[in-house]
Design an enzyme around this catalytic site. Structure first.
Site, mmCIF file in Angstrom:
data_model
loop_
_atom_site.group_PDB
_atom_site.id
_atom_site.type_symbol
_atom_site.label_atom_id
_atom_site.label_comp_id
_atom_site.label_asym_id
_atom_site.label_seq_id
_atom_site.Cartn_x
_atom_site.Cartn_y
_atom_site.Cartn_z
ATOM 1 N N ASP A 51 0.873 -1.206 0.149
ATOM 2 C CA ASP A 51 -0.032 0.045 0.075
ATOM 3 C C ASP A 51 0.752 1.294 0.045
ATOM 4 O O ASP A 51 0.481 2.257 -0.577
ATOM 5 C CB ASP A 51 -0.893 -0.051 1.338
ATOM 6 C CG ASP A 51 -1.736 -1.042 1.328
ATOM 7 O OD1 ASP A 51 -2.946 -0.974 1.410
ATOM 8 O OD2 ASP A 51 -1.286 -2.214 1.541
ATOM 9 N N THR A 121 -7.028 -4.637 0.736
ATOM 10 C CA THR A 121 -5.598 -4.807 1.465
ATOM 11 C C THR A 121 -5.879 -6.264 2.411
ATOM 12 O O THR A 121 -5.113 -6.871 2.477
ATOM 13 C CB THR A 121 -5.122 -3.833 2.286
ATOM 14 O OG1 THR A 121 -5.131 -2.614 1.452
ATOM 15 C CG2 THR A 121 -3.965 -4.032 3.270
#
Ligand code: AMP
Ligand code: MG
Ligand code: MG
Length: 309
Positions: A51, A121
């Site tokens: 990320d 995620t």
């Protein structure tokens, strides 16, 4: 001469691919560097090195090419990336397309770019890599008008889908589903009573539970699902902007649960959240919206008023 909008879209397409490569490499390394972003409220909300690196690539590359562009990214704590990680060149195929007339005169200062460097995620950390997308959405005057949705783990090289409202979407084909079929896709990891109650009220033929806003909207576009229902706060503007623009560019619709368009004009943090939920459909949007229980519509509106006053 390409419009400002098409230049930003063309650069975003090239940049999303580079961010996707970085995500694949970090997954391959086996060291995801997971930290918890939600230590304060006690709900585990993971952020990984993928990320952070993907956002650093996207924001630094866009900022280098368009220094005055307003970019809102999901992640904090991203390290600087080296020069060779930056993308300098736009995607040439995007630049061959004509900008819709109503967007031709947009200035860079009219645009807001919403970046979710890695959507899905939680599923990424669990190995469900097919749910992961890189999202770069562009809004102008409060509306989502263009978006890039990149799937890093679609075959070996990944797949990039992009669209501009009024121009169409590229990199994907829409599949028309049988009339009246109701397959609903919803969250895998953030289920609530309101979401379940809303889905039940729609009397679905089948419910799919997957990760990520980008992935679920692609399921709707590709006819794997007919509607994406999430009747609770949870998704943020960076989750919805890019997928919404692509879905609308293909003839679908994405609104909040009250059947009102999402407002991207306010960029203060209290407006990041989509407090009033989301509803995305390939067709028959009003029919889905009309089935949402009034009590849920009202409770979400109250939540919005309370959180943004
Ligand atoms: P999901 O459908 O659960 O994968 O959620 C879609 C997007 O919204 C992902 O980026 C999630 O991280 C985010 N999201 C949804 N609900 C929540 C929540 N309760 N807490 C944190 N993030 C959420
Ligand atoms: Mg996300
Ligand atoms: Mg994310």
């Amino acid at each position: 001469m390409a419009s400002n909008l098409m230049k930003v879209v063309a650069s975003s397409v090239a940049i999303a691919g580079k961010a996707g490569n970085a995500i694949r490499l970090i997954m391959k390394s086996g060291d995801l560097g997971v930290i918890d972003k939600a230590v304060k409220d006690g709900n585990f909300d993971p952020q990984t090195a993928a990320d952070r690196t993907a956002q650093a690539i996207i924001v630094a590359s866009l900022s280098k090419q368009f220094p005055d562009l307003l970019i809102v990214g999901e992640e904090e704590g991203c390290d600087a990336v080296s020069e060779e990680m930056l993308v300098e060149d736009p995607d040439k195929d995007v630049l061959k397309q004509n900008c819709p007339d109503n967007f031709k005169n947009l200035k860079l200062s009219d645009l807001v770019v919403w970046v979710d460097p890695l959507d899905g995620t939680k599923e990424f950390t669990e190995g469900h890599v097919e749910h992961v997308t890189v999202l770069i959405g562009i809004s102008a005057h409060g509306k989502a008008i263009a978006g890039v949705v990149h799937q890093p783990f679609f075959s070996n090289e990944g797949r990039t889908i992009w669209g501009v409202v009024g121009l169409g979407a590229f990199g994907v084909s829409a599949t028309v589903s049988p009339p009246g079929r109701r397959i609903i896709t919803t969250t895998k990891s953030h289920m609530t009573d309101n979401v379940q109650q809303t889905i039940d009220a729609m009397k679905p033929d089948k419910v799919l539970r997957t990760g990520g806003c980008g992935y679920k909207v692609l399921q709707v576009i590709e006819g794997i699902a007919d509607a994406y229902v999430f009747a609770t706060p949870g998704t943020k503007k960076w989750d919805t902007c890019a997928p919404e623009a692509v879905l609308i560019a293909m003839g679908g619709m994405l609104t909040d649960i009250r059947n009102e368009r999402i407002d991207y004009s306010k960029t203060a943090p209290k407006y990041f959240m989509n407090w009033t939920g989301i509803l995305g459909t390939a067709s028959e949007h009003d029919s889905y919206a009309s089935k949402i229980p009034e009590s849920i519509r009202e409770s979400l509106k109250m939540k919005f008023d309370e959180k943004t006053k």
